[in-house]
Design a protein around this motif. Sequence first.
Motif, PDB file in Angstrom:
ATOM      1  N   VAL A 141     -24.315 119.228  59.712  1.00 54.47           N
ATOM      2  CA  VAL A 141     -22.946 118.972  59.057  1.00 54.47           C
ATOM      3  C   VAL A 141     -21.899 118.698  60.238  1.00 54.47           C
ATOM      4  CG1 VAL A 141     -21.091 120.506  58.157  1.00 54.47           C
ATOM      5  CG2 VAL A 141     -23.598 120.630  57.520  1.00 54.47           C
ATOM      6  N   GLU A 142     -22.026 118.893  61.395  1.00 55.54           N
ATOM      7  CA  GLU A 142     -21.091 118.739  62.315  1.00 55.54           C
ATOM      8  C   GLU A 142     -21.285 117.181  62.837  1.00 55.54           C
ATOM      9  OE1 GLU A 142     -18.621 120.303  63.366  1.00 55.54           O
ATOM     10  OE2 GLU A 142     -19.278 122.179  62.533  1.00 55.54           O
ATOM     11  N   SER A 143     -22.497 116.580  62.674  1.00 54.20           N
ATOM     12  CA  SER A 143     -22.633 115.358  62.809  1.00 54.20           C
ATOM     13  C   SER A 143     -22.007 114.613  61.866  1.00 54.20           C
ATOM     14  CB  SER A 143     -24.172 114.935  62.820  1.00 54.20           C
ATOM     15  OG  SER A 143     -24.432 113.525  62.807  1.00 54.20           O
TER      16      SER A 143
ATOM     17  N   TRP B  34     -16.909 113.009  52.197  1.00 53.74           N
ATOM     18  CA  TRP B  34     -15.871 114.143  52.476  1.00 53.74           C
ATOM     19  C   TRP B  34     -16.414 115.005  51.314  1.00 53.74           C
ATOM     20  CZ3 TRP B  34     -13.078 114.682  56.471  1.00 53.74           C
ATOM     21  CH2 TRP B  34     -12.563 113.691  57.236  1.00 53.74           C
ATOM     22  N   VAL B  35     -16.716 114.796  50.179  1.00 54.63           N
ATOM     23  CA  VAL B  35     -17.258 115.723  48.996  1.00 54.63           C
ATOM     24  C   VAL B  35     -18.314 116.156  49.732  1.00 54.63           C
ATOM     25  CG1 VAL B  35     -18.157 115.942  46.958  1.00 54.63           C
ATOM     26  CG2 VAL B  35     -16.024 114.388  47.184  1.00 54.63           C
ATOM     27  N   ARG B  36     -19.302 115.639  50.215  1.00 59.63           N
ATOM     28  CA  ARG B  36     -20.382 116.161  50.796  1.00 59.63           C
ATOM     29  C   ARG B  36     -20.308 117.242  51.924  1.00 59.63           C
ATOM     30  NH1 ARG B  36     -23.210 111.873  51.518  1.00 59.63           N
ATOM     31  NH2 ARG B  36     -22.913 111.672  53.823  1.00 59.63           N
ATOM     32  N   LEU B  37     -19.290 116.931  52.676  1.00 58.17           N
ATOM     33  CA  LEU B  37     -19.136 117.717  54.008  1.00 58.17           C
ATOM     34  C   LEU B  37     -18.285 118.974  53.416  1.00 58.17           C
ATOM     35  CD1 LEU B  37     -18.713 117.975  56.938  1.00 58.17           C
ATOM     36  CD2 LEU B  37     -16.388 116.953  56.798  1.00 58.17           C
ATOM     37  N   VAL B  38     -17.237 118.938  52.475  1.00 56.29           N
ATOM     38  CA  VAL B  38     -16.736 119.949  51.968  1.00 56.29           C
ATOM     39  C   VAL B  38     -17.887 120.941  51.463  1.00 56.29           C
ATOM     40  CG1 VAL B  38     -15.094 121.124  50.280  1.00 56.29           C
ATOM     41  CG2 VAL B  38     -14.447 118.845  51.632  1.00 56.29           C
ATOM     42  N   ARG B  39     -18.580 120.529  50.471  1.00 53.51           N
ATOM     43  CA  ARG B  39     -19.627 121.427  50.039  1.00 53.51           C
ATOM     44  C   ARG B  39     -20.409 122.012  50.904  1.00 53.51           C
ATOM     45  NH1 ARG B  39     -20.173 121.411  44.487  1.00 53.51           N
ATOM     46  NH2 ARG B  39     -19.259 119.865  43.391  1.00 53.51           N
TER      47      ARG B  39
ATOM     48  N   ASP C 288     -18.233 128.706  55.560  1.00 51.17           N
ATOM     49  CA  ASP C 288     -17.175 128.543  56.370  1.00 51.17           C
ATOM     50  C   ASP C 288     -16.004 128.163  55.501  1.00 51.17           C
ATOM     51  OD1 ASP C 288     -15.527 127.900  58.507  1.00 51.17           O
ATOM     52  OD2 ASP C 288     -16.875 126.611  59.522  1.00 51.17           O
ATOM     53  N   LYS C 289     -15.295 128.874  54.949  1.00 58.08           N
ATOM     54  CA  LYS C 289     -14.138 128.277  53.859  1.00 58.08           C
ATOM     55  C   LYS C 289     -13.151 127.657  54.962  1.00 58.08           C
ATOM     56  CE  LYS C 289     -11.330 129.814  49.987  1.00 58.08           C
ATOM     57  NZ  LYS C 289     -11.305 131.128  49.080  1.00 58.08           N
ATOM     58  N   SER C 290     -12.904 128.097  55.864  1.00 57.35           N
ATOM     59  CA  SER C 290     -11.648 127.382  56.799  1.00 57.35           C
ATOM     60  C   SER C 290     -12.078 126.037  56.921  1.00 57.35           C
ATOM     61  CB  SER C 290     -11.460 128.129  57.991  1.00 57.35           C
ATOM     62  OG  SER C 290     -12.611 128.359  58.672  1.00 57.35           O
ATOM     63  N   SER C 291     -13.367 125.649  57.443  1.00 52.40           N
ATOM     64  CA  SER C 291     -13.721 124.346  57.772  1.00 52.40           C
ATOM     65  C   SER C 291     -13.762 123.446  56.233  1.00 52.40           C
ATOM     66  CB  SER C 291     -14.847 124.264  58.426  1.00 52.40           C
ATOM     67  OG  SER C 291     -15.084 125.134  59.703  1.00 52.40           O
ATOM     68  N   ALA C 292     -14.267 124.051  55.462  1.00 47.34           N
ATOM     69  CA  ALA C 292     -13.933 123.410  54.184  1.00 47.34           C
ATOM     70  C   ALA C 292     -12.955 122.978  53.769  1.00 47.34           C
ATOM     71  CB  ALA C 292     -14.797 124.504  52.747  1.00 47.34           C
ATOM     72  N   GLU C 293     -11.947 123.922  54.066  1.00 46.03           N
ATOM     73  CA  GLU C 293     -10.579 123.686  53.580  1.00 46.03           C
ATOM     74  C   GLU C 293      -9.934 122.645  54.384  1.00 46.03           C
ATOM     75  OE1 GLU C 293      -6.103 126.082  53.171  1.00 46.03           O
ATOM     76  OE2 GLU C 293      -8.031 127.206  53.082  1.00 46.03           O
ATOM     77  N   GLU C 294     -10.064 122.704  55.808  1.00 44.25           N
ATOM     78  CA  GLU C 294      -9.477 121.563  56.595  1.00 44.25           C
ATOM     79  C   GLU C 294     -10.208 120.092  56.248  1.00 44.25           C
ATOM     80  OE1 GLU C 294      -7.325 121.493  59.077  1.00 44.25           O
ATOM     81  OE2 GLU C 294      -6.904 123.330  58.273  1.00 44.25           O
TER      82      GLU C 294
END
Length: 385
Positions: free
Chosen positions: A319-321, A336-341, A348-354
């Motif tokens: 995910v970080e990659s 971006w959609v894939r990263l949020v999901r 990690d809701k805070s990272s999903a929000e960012e």
Amino acid sequence: MVLWIILAALTAAVAAILILPFARAAKTASADRAGEVAVYRDQLAELDRDRAQGLIEPQEAEYARAEIGRRLLAAAAAGEGKEIAAPKARKYALATTVVTLVPPLVGLCLYLALGNPGLPDQPLEARLANPGNNVALLVAKAERHLAENPNDGAGWDLLAPIYFRSMRLGDAEMAYRNAIRILGPSPVRLAGLGETLVASNDGIVTEDARSAFEQAVKLDPDNPRSRFYVGLGFEQAGRAAEARAQFETIAKGSPADAPWMQLVNQHIVKNGGTIATGQDTAQAPGNPSQAPGNPSQADVAAAANMSQGDRQAMIRGMVESLAERLKQDPNNLEGWVRLVRSYSVLGDKSSAEEALKSGLKQFPSSGELVALANEMGITVEGVAQ
């Protein structure tokens, strides 16, 4: 030139109003004290006459003389004090003069040196005639043209996506409908109208929006974007079988390395189907399993023998990659959609929000991202829940 004369006259008037009280106060104080001293001297002379004529007893005359003398000395002392204070008053007057006159003079000199007083006025008509690269003026010019020629379909067709990108969604809807009415429906116009309606309804594919997308699919069956919105509309309406059929159709008609395949597969699984591999299932560089953030078959096999902590660490690394790749190339909506999901799955809701905020900066009108925010209960600025 007339303006400068008016400004100079106003400045002089204000300066006079501020300075005049100082001079007037000094003169008034001096005149008042001089008159008071003269009165006391006249009283002493009159007292001497009354005593000489026997009109007042000598003892009373002495008492009266002493009182008048005291008042005379006090008035004389006050007058001297005012004279001593006069230079201070003059200093205040000078300071007021400097504060009142110097700033306007300095401002005038700077404007004449750095400004452009000879530049003529540029009214709206002149700016519209030569808007240059000013998008707001270009839009205003087009709007004026359309106000005079409301049946110019090309003009509405040009303005509609500009309105949409500027988030003027009401104007965008009107422009798309006018373009469709005058020029006829096309896959691009119908999809644009549908996306505008989705954005206006906080990511919800309304019946009106789905109808526009369905018309776009009829005109262009190979357009995965419009078909995706049709499926999303069915999914939001609880019609899982119809939604799955739309997403599976997209997957069957898409290459295996299509950037939207993972998103489509997520919706297929969500609606009760199984992951599709696209047209090409071979393990090649373009295969989706090799896309940023996706595990290869070797990764999956290795993950099966890992502990829960190691498996989470491997997923976190992928995910970080993906996040790092999106920083370098942010123009990837599906990424971006894939990263949020992915962040959401990791809890990690805070990272999903960012990630959602970053994605919306790149794609402010994305129905997928807005719908994703509503689905996951993520609150970000500008996205209603």
